[in-house]
Design a protein around this motif. Structure first.
Motif, PDB file in Angstrom:
ATOM      1  N   ASN A 234       0.813  -1.222   0.000  1.00  0.00           N
ATOM      2  CA  ASN A 234       0.000   0.000   0.000  1.00  0.00           C
ATOM      3  C   ASN A 234       0.846   1.271   0.000  1.00  0.00           C
ATOM      4  OD1 ASN A 234       1.013   0.132   2.573  1.00  0.00           O
ATOM      5  ND2 ASN A 234      -0.953   0.040   3.629  1.00  0.00           N
ATOM      6  N   CYS A 235       2.090   1.188  -0.510  1.00  0.00           N
ATOM      7  CA  CYS A 235       2.999   2.328  -0.414  1.00  0.00           C
ATOM      8  C   CYS A 235       2.520   3.542  -1.200  1.00  0.00           C
ATOM      9  CB  CYS A 235       4.411   1.930  -0.820  1.00  0.00           C
ATOM     10  SG  CYS A 235       4.593   1.411  -2.532  1.00  0.00           S
ATOM     11  N   LEU A 236       1.920   3.342  -2.369  1.00  0.00           N
ATOM     12  CA  LEU A 236       1.429   4.480  -3.147  1.00  0.00           C
ATOM     13  C   LEU A 236       0.228   5.129  -2.471  1.00  0.00           C
ATOM     14  CD1 LEU A 236       1.752   3.032  -6.760  1.00  0.00           C
ATOM     15  CD2 LEU A 236       3.155   4.820  -5.714  1.00  0.00           C
ATOM     16  N   LYS A 237      -0.592   4.308  -1.841  1.00  0.00           N
ATOM     17  CA  LYS A 237      -1.757   4.810  -1.115  1.00  0.00           C
ATOM     18  C   LYS A 237      -1.345   5.672   0.073  1.00  0.00           C
ATOM     19  CE  LYS A 237      -5.984   2.968   1.003  1.00  0.00           C
ATOM     20  NZ  LYS A 237      -6.689   1.726   1.400  1.00  0.00           N
ATOM     21  N   LYS A 238      -0.158   5.427   0.602  1.00  0.00           N
ATOM     22  CA  LYS A 238       0.357   6.185   1.744  1.00  0.00           C
ATOM     23  C   LYS A 238       1.194   7.385   1.313  1.00  0.00           C
ATOM     24  CE  LYS A 238      -1.071   3.255   4.984  1.00  0.00           C
ATOM     25  NZ  LYS A 238      -2.019   3.616   6.050  1.00  0.00           N
ATOM     26  N   GLY A 239       1.529   7.456   0.011  1.00  0.00           N
ATOM     27  CA  GLY A 239       2.376   8.551  -0.463  1.00  0.00           C
ATOM     28  C   GLY A 239       3.848   8.327  -0.230  1.00  0.00           C
ATOM     29  N   VAL A 240       4.260   7.070  -0.126  1.00  0.00           N
ATOM     30  CA  VAL A 240       5.663   6.745   0.130  1.00  0.00           C
ATOM     31  C   VAL A 240       6.561   7.243  -1.001  1.00  0.00           C
ATOM     32  CG1 VAL A 240       7.300   4.819   0.338  1.00  0.00           C
ATOM     33  CG2 VAL A 240       5.188   4.808   1.659  1.00  0.00           C
ATOM     34  N   ASP A 241       6.043   7.296  -2.233  1.00  0.00           N
ATOM     35  CA  ASP A 241       6.841   7.780  -3.367  1.00  0.00           C
ATOM     36  C   ASP A 241       7.303   9.222  -3.152  1.00  0.00           C
ATOM     37  OD1 ASP A 241       4.048   8.231  -3.570  1.00  0.00           O
ATOM     38  OD2 ASP A 241       4.195   8.695  -5.693  1.00  0.00           O
ATOM     39  N   PHE A 242       6.460  10.039  -2.500  1.00  0.00           N
ATOM     40  CA  PHE A 242       6.854  11.422  -2.205  1.00  0.00           C
ATOM     41  C   PHE A 242       7.954  11.460  -1.143  1.00  0.00           C
ATOM     42  CE2 PHE A 242       2.560  11.822  -3.908  1.00  0.00           C
ATOM     43  CZ  PHE A 242       2.723  12.842  -4.828  1.00  0.00           C
TER      44      PHE A 242
END
Length: 378
Positions: A234-242
């Motif tokens: 769920n990394c994209l859902k958490k904004g981990v990419d930012f």
């Protein structure tokens, strides 16, 4: 009194159980261990035919016949011990789909729970029918729907959310809603969709076991240590990419002043030790309020980048920040991180405010008392 807590996502029900037991009550947790996180559960369920070749066979059978083998096997596990889940003073479901079954088997399970216990309450602390509906209708509102709407997350990787937009889960929502004694929100990410709802009983803060999670006095010597724990599911859902992009810039900007620790998909007991020496923890960008990981880190005196929007600030009457309100904006995150790196005294001050906030608002025994009052009075 006897209580049954169904489901475990983040250690919420374990901490609530510990608080209730301190108050002299008997508590049982039924549910899954939440994958690699491996949370303690009194009656553990196992999702079967859910990976590898068996998952492919299950999906093929489901497409051809409409029969879900995994849901059936979960239902069988429940039936085996069904007498253990009866005659409780109150039951709390952690979600509208606590057993991860399709409509047919989920309804059969919760129907047994409704019929054989005094009261059943529903907790809104993750995606559910009303929450997902609200977030799609209000795309400007901070939520994990935003990266999906931006095309970052594919449909096949977002089925745990999109299922709540189907007719079967609308029917499941209506069934649970009509039979439960009330709905409780765990934080302000779940409050807005429920406002004005006659079954809504308000926000009850997440319980944090402040006896187990001791404050760790921050000592800043040579470098500011920044921690990022990644759950690839769920990394994209958490904004981990930012966060990852912001960290790249920070390491270039402050190579001598910072150390970055990144972990990926580690069990809970290992995870909370991984960030022991960190000063700053990066949690999530799309939240209005703190999730469980953020709260536990705050309890240990970390400066956490998480949800701290105005709804949260106003409700708790926050005068000085107890966390950094994270946003899906690399330049903004770099600015906030840079300020802390250049002003280490603010890290120490916010560390103390974070711990004090958790002790005041999230102490597991105080929160357990709030749950008890709601369960008794509704």
């Amino acid at each position: 009194m006897r209580f049954l807590l169904v489901g475990e996502y983040s250690r919420l029900h374990n901490s609530l159980k510990e608080g209730l037991e301190k108050l002299g009550h008997e508590v049982i947790i039924l549910g899954f261990k939440d994958g690699f996180k491996n949370f303690p559960v009194d009656f553990p369920l196992v999702r079967k035919w859910n990976s590898g070749i068996l998952k492919k066979i299950r999906l093929a059978v489901l497409r051809l016949t409409g029969f879900d083998i995994s849901s059936y096997l979960t239902y069988r596990q429940f039936l085996k011990n069904k007498s253990q889940f009866e005659q409780f003073d109150a039951v709390q479901l952690i979600n509208e789909n606590s057993f991860f079954c399709n409509y047919y088997f989920e309804k059969k399970i919760v129907n047994h729970i409704f019929k054989n216990n005094k009261k059943v309450f529903l907790l809104s602390c993750s995606d559910d029918y009303l929450n997902v509906q609200y977030n799609f209708e209000n795309p400007q509102s901070k939520s994990g729907i935003q990266p999906y709407l931006e095309g970052k997350i594919k449909d096949k990787d977002n089925l745990s959310v999109l299922k709540f937009r189907t007719d079967s889960f609308r029917k499941l929502h209506q069934y649970i809603y009509s039979n439960c004694s009330g709905i409780i929100a765990s934080d302000f990410d779940y409050d807005a969709p429920l406002k004005g709802n006659p079954k809504y009983l308000g926000v009850v803060p997440n319980p944090i076991n402040t006896d187990l999670l001791k404050e760790e006095k921050l000592e800043i010597k040579d470098k500011i240590i920044i921690f990022l724990g990644v759950n690839r599911e769920n990394c994209l859902k958490k904004g981990v990419d930012f966060f990852e992009k912001a960290l790249q810039e920070i390491q270039k900007k402050y190579p001598e002043k910072t150390e970055v620790i990144i972990t990926e998909n580690v069990p809970y007991n290992e995870y909370i030790h991984c960030y022991t020496k960190a000063h700053i923890l990066l949690d999530q960008c799309y939240a209005k309020d703190q999730g469980y990981n953020a709260l536990e880190a705050m309890a240990k005196g970390k400066v956490v980048f998480t949800g701290a929007e105005q709804e949260f600030v106003g409700y708790y009457n926050i005068k000085e920040p107890v966390a950094i309100n994270a946003k899906p904006d690399v330049a903004y995150l770099v600015e906030k991180l840079s300020f802390l790196i250049e002003n280490p005294e603010e890290i120490k001050a916010m560390s103390k405010r974070a711990r004090a906030f958790i002790e005041k608002e999230h102490n597991y025994i105080k929160v357990a008392e709030k749950y008890l009052a709601i369960w008794k009075n509704n």
